[in-house]
Design a protein around this motif. Structure first.
Motif, PDB file in Angstrom:
ATOM      1  N   GLY A  25       0.870  -1.432   0.078  1.00 19.79           N
ATOM      2  CA  GLY A  25       0.165  -0.121  -0.039  1.00 19.79           C
ATOM      3  C   GLY A  25       0.730   0.911  -0.003  1.00 19.79           C
ATOM      4  O   GLY A  25       1.765   1.388   0.401  1.00 19.79           O
ATOM      5  N   ASP A  26       0.005   2.297  -0.195  1.00 19.65           N
ATOM      6  CA  ASP A  26       0.881   3.719  -0.389  1.00 19.65           C
ATOM      7  C   ASP A  26       0.755   4.209   1.175  1.00 19.65           C
ATOM      8  O   ASP A  26       1.362   5.904   1.287  1.00 19.65           O
ATOM      9  N   GLU A  27       0.627   4.043   2.262  1.00 18.60           N
ATOM     10  CA  GLU A  27       0.833   4.462   3.374  1.00 18.60           C
ATOM     11  C   GLU A  27       2.077   3.545   4.239  1.00 18.60           C
ATOM     12  O   GLU A  27       1.071   1.977   4.828  1.00 18.60           O
ATOM     13  N   PRO A  28       3.167   3.625   4.917  1.00 22.67           N
ATOM     14  CA  PRO A  28       4.160   3.182   4.934  1.00 22.67           C
ATOM     15  C   PRO A  28       3.888   2.636   6.606  1.00 22.67           C
ATOM     16  O   PRO A  28       4.446   1.491   6.663  1.00 22.67           O
ATOM     17  N   TYR A  29       3.405   3.239   6.889  1.00 22.47           N
ATOM     18  CA  TYR A  29       3.040   4.136   8.431  1.00 22.47           C
ATOM     19  C   TYR A  29       2.602   2.277   8.895  1.00 22.47           C
ATOM     20  O   TYR A  29       3.014   1.883   9.586  1.00 22.47           O
ATOM     21  N   TYR A  30       1.316   1.487   8.588  1.00 24.62           N
ATOM     22  CA  TYR A  30       1.476  -0.010   9.205  1.00 24.62           C
ATOM     23  C   TYR A  30       2.471  -0.938   8.812  1.00 24.62           C
ATOM     24  O   TYR A  30       2.641  -1.713   8.890  1.00 24.62           O
ATOM     25  N   ILE A  31       2.934  -0.714   7.408  1.00 23.43           N
ATOM     26  CA  ILE A  31       4.015  -1.527   6.750  1.00 23.43           C
ATOM     27  C   ILE A  31       4.402  -1.555   8.199  1.00 23.43           C
ATOM     28  O   ILE A  31       5.328  -2.903   7.823  1.00 23.43           O
ATOM     29  N   ASP A  32       5.795  -0.691   8.359  1.00 22.55           N
ATOM     30  CA  ASP A  32       6.176  -0.254   9.277  1.00 22.55           C
ATOM     31  C   ASP A  32       5.804  -1.157  10.070  1.00 22.55           C
ATOM     32  O   ASP A  32       7.116  -1.932  10.972  1.00 22.55           O
ATOM     33  N   ALA A  33       4.884  -0.867  10.975  1.00 22.22           N
ATOM     34  CA  ALA A  33       4.567  -1.242  12.774  1.00 22.22           C
ATOM     35  C   ALA A  33       4.439  -2.475  12.469  1.00 22.22           C
ATOM     36  O   ALA A  33       5.127  -3.274  13.434  1.00 22.22           O
ATOM     37  N   ILE A  34       3.845  -3.010  10.522  1.00 25.73           N
ATOM     38  CA  ILE A  34       3.951  -4.560  11.565  1.00 25.73           C
ATOM     39  C   ILE A  34       5.006  -5.758  11.648  1.00 25.73           C
ATOM     40  O   ILE A  34       5.151  -6.409  12.182  1.00 25.73           O
ATOM     41  N   ALA A  35       5.913  -5.088  10.803  1.00 30.90           N
ATOM     42  CA  ALA A  35       7.274  -5.620  10.553  1.00 30.90           C
ATOM     43  C   ALA A  35       7.714  -4.823  11.631  1.00 30.90           C
ATOM     44  O   ALA A  35       8.532  -6.259  11.840  1.00 30.90           O
ATOM     45  N   THR A  36       8.229  -3.917  11.897  1.00 27.17           N
ATOM     46  CA  THR A  36       8.460  -3.795  13.668  1.00 27.17           C
ATOM     47  C   THR A  36       8.438  -4.647  14.096  1.00 27.17           C
ATOM     48  O   THR A  36       9.177  -5.237  15.241  1.00 27.17           O
ATOM     49  N   LEU A  37       7.053  -4.902  14.696  1.00 27.60           N
ATOM     50  CA  LEU A  37       6.537  -6.078  15.802  1.00 27.60           C
ATOM     51  C   LEU A  37       7.634  -7.086  16.006  1.00 27.60           C
ATOM     52  O   LEU A  37       6.810  -7.926  16.514  1.00 27.60           O
ATOM     53  N   LEU A  38       6.823  -7.522  14.302  1.00 26.46           N
ATOM     54  CA  LEU A  38       7.399  -9.016  14.238  1.00 26.46           C
ATOM     55  C   LEU A  38       8.764  -8.747  14.484  1.00 26.46           C
ATOM     56  O   LEU A  38       8.997  -9.972  14.877  1.00 26.46           O
ATOM     57  N   GLU A  39       9.521  -8.183  13.660  1.00 28.50           N
ATOM     58  CA  GLU A  39      11.369  -7.706  14.205  1.00 28.50           C
ATOM     59  C   GLU A  39      11.012  -8.530  15.620  1.00 28.50           C
ATOM     60  O   GLU A  39      12.097  -8.854  15.862  1.00 28.50           O
ATOM     61  N   ALA A  40      10.737  -7.562  16.446  1.00 25.06           N
ATOM     62  CA  ALA A  40      10.968  -7.212  18.188  1.00 25.06           C
ATOM     63  C   ALA A  40       9.886  -8.685  18.742  1.00 25.06           C
ATOM     64  O   ALA A  40      10.707  -9.275  20.004  1.00 25.06           O
ATOM     65  N   GLN A  41       9.583  -9.631  18.553  1.00 24.51           N
ATOM     66  CA  GLN A  41       8.539 -10.521  19.170  1.00 24.51           C
ATOM     67  C   GLN A  41       9.071 -12.123  18.780  1.00 24.51           C
ATOM     68  O   GLN A  41       8.871 -12.526  18.694  1.00 24.51           O
ATOM     69  N   VAL A  42       9.362 -11.979  16.763  1.00 24.22           N
ATOM     70  CA  VAL A  42       9.046 -13.589  16.528  1.00 24.22           C
ATOM     71  C   VAL A  42      10.595 -14.388  16.686  1.00 24.22           C
ATOM     72  O   VAL A  42       9.980 -15.549  17.445  1.00 24.22           O
ATOM     73  N   VAL A  43      11.531 -13.945  17.358  1.00 24.41           N
ATOM     74  CA  VAL A  43      12.519 -14.092  17.531  1.00 24.41           C
ATOM     75  C   VAL A  43      13.337 -13.424  18.266  1.00 24.41           C
ATOM     76  O   VAL A  43      13.611 -12.671  18.644  1.00 24.41           O
ATOM     77  N   PRO A  44      13.895 -14.411  19.728  1.00 20.24           N
ATOM     78  CA  PRO A  44      13.828 -14.411  21.171  1.00 20.24           C
ATOM     79  C   PRO A  44      15.816 -13.037  21.077  1.00 20.24           C
ATOM     80  O   PRO A  44      16.381 -13.958  19.716  1.00 20.24           O
ATOM     81  N   ALA A  45      16.014 -13.136  21.884  1.00 20.46           N
ATOM     82  CA  ALA A  45      16.918 -11.875  21.244  1.00 20.46           C
ATOM     83  C   ALA A  45      18.497 -12.476  21.121  1.00 20.46           C
ATOM     84  O   ALA A  45      19.576 -11.844  20.479  1.00 20.46           O
ATOM     85  N   ALA A  46      18.446 -14.026  21.643  1.00 19.85           N
ATOM     86  CA  ALA A  46      19.740 -14.586  22.475  1.00 19.85           C
ATOM     87  C   ALA A  46      19.928 -15.191  20.478  1.00 19.85           C
ATOM     88  O   ALA A  46      20.506 -15.683  20.637  1.00 19.85           O
ATOM     89  N   GLU A  47      18.964 -15.417  20.086  1.00 18.43           N
ATOM     90  CA  GLU A  47      18.623 -15.755  18.657  1.00 18.43           C
ATOM     91  C   GLU A  47      18.796 -14.458  16.982  1.00 18.43           C
ATOM     92  O   GLU A  47      18.884 -15.653  16.490  1.00 18.43           O
ATOM     93  N   LYS A  48      18.672 -13.572  18.003  1.00 18.51           N
ATOM     94  CA  LYS A  48      17.666 -12.822  16.075  1.00 18.51           C
ATOM     95  C   LYS A  48      19.839 -13.080  14.971  1.00 18.51           C
ATOM     96  O   LYS A  48      19.654 -12.619  14.411  1.00 18.51           O
TER      97      LYS A  48
END
Length: 206
Positions: A25-48
């Motif tokens: 889409g042409d609104e980057p806010y939600y694209i960035d918000a979803i990607a950022t949340l996945l980056e924060a949660q999916v893989v534990p810090a020690a495994e990133k």
């Protein structure tokens, strides 16, 4: 069919992850918000270091992305692959490469979370994009109409536990317009200077 960004954000916060996401889409806010949340949660810090990969479309091709997606995580439950600016991905407009993406999206690896960030308008009826909706999610992030902005700003502040006056909302909207990312950044800057339990009023915005 595209799912709303709010539904996906709620799922991710509840740790319900899909194996594939196509965010466009042409609104980057939600694209960035979803990607950022996945980056924060999916893989534990020690495994990133070994299991989280942020890839930029201009630097790679479709085959490279799929090569990452089809490998197994290193001594971990899952890996995360985020492809940013996927509209610049080499081969993304080629039929054979789209067919490979379609085949992967139809049968994704359970231990991989693949996120395609496509910050541009596109036709979600394309076969390869529709395939992302089989086991994953297609999310459209489109520019918000101006008349919806006051409600959105008030709702965002409420979700962050911050009170904001109607006049303050209007000043923000009048001065910034429908740039959601900038609106959020300005609200965050204002809240840093607030006292505990203090809301955002017109004076604070000005």
């Amino acid at each position: 069919m595209a799912v709303t960004p709010d539904i996906i954000l709620k799922e991710i916060k509840s740790k319900k992850y899909k194996p594939v996401y196509f965010l466009y889409g042409d609104e980057p806010y939600y694209i960035d918000a979803i990607a950022t949340l996945l980056e924060a949660q999916v893989v534990p810090a020690a495994e990133k270091d070994f299991n989280q990969f942020i890839i930029y479309g201009k630097d790679v091709d479709v085959a490279t992305v799929l090569s990452h997606a089809t490998r197994y995580p290193f001594m971990a439950e899952r890996q995360l692959i985020v492809v940013k600016d996927a509209n610049k991905l080499n081969g993304i407009e080629q039929k054979d490469m789209q067919a490979r993406l379609e085949a992967y999206a139809a049968q994704p690896l359970a231990s991989t979370v693949l996120v395609i960030c496509f910050p541009a308008a596109t036709d979600e009826r394309k076969t390869y994009i529709k395939a992302f909706g089989v086991h994953g999610a297609i999310v459209q992030s489109k520019k918000m109409y101006d008349n919806k902005l006051p409600e959105w700003v008030a709702g965002y502040c409420q979700s962050e536990g911050v009170k904001i006056s109607p006049k303050a909302v209007q000043i923000l909207v009048d001065n910034i317009g429908n740039d959601l990312k900038r609106l959020v950044n300005e609200i965050r800057k204002i809240t840093i200077n607030l006292q505990p339990n203090q809301g955002i009023d017109a004076e604070a915005v000005e």
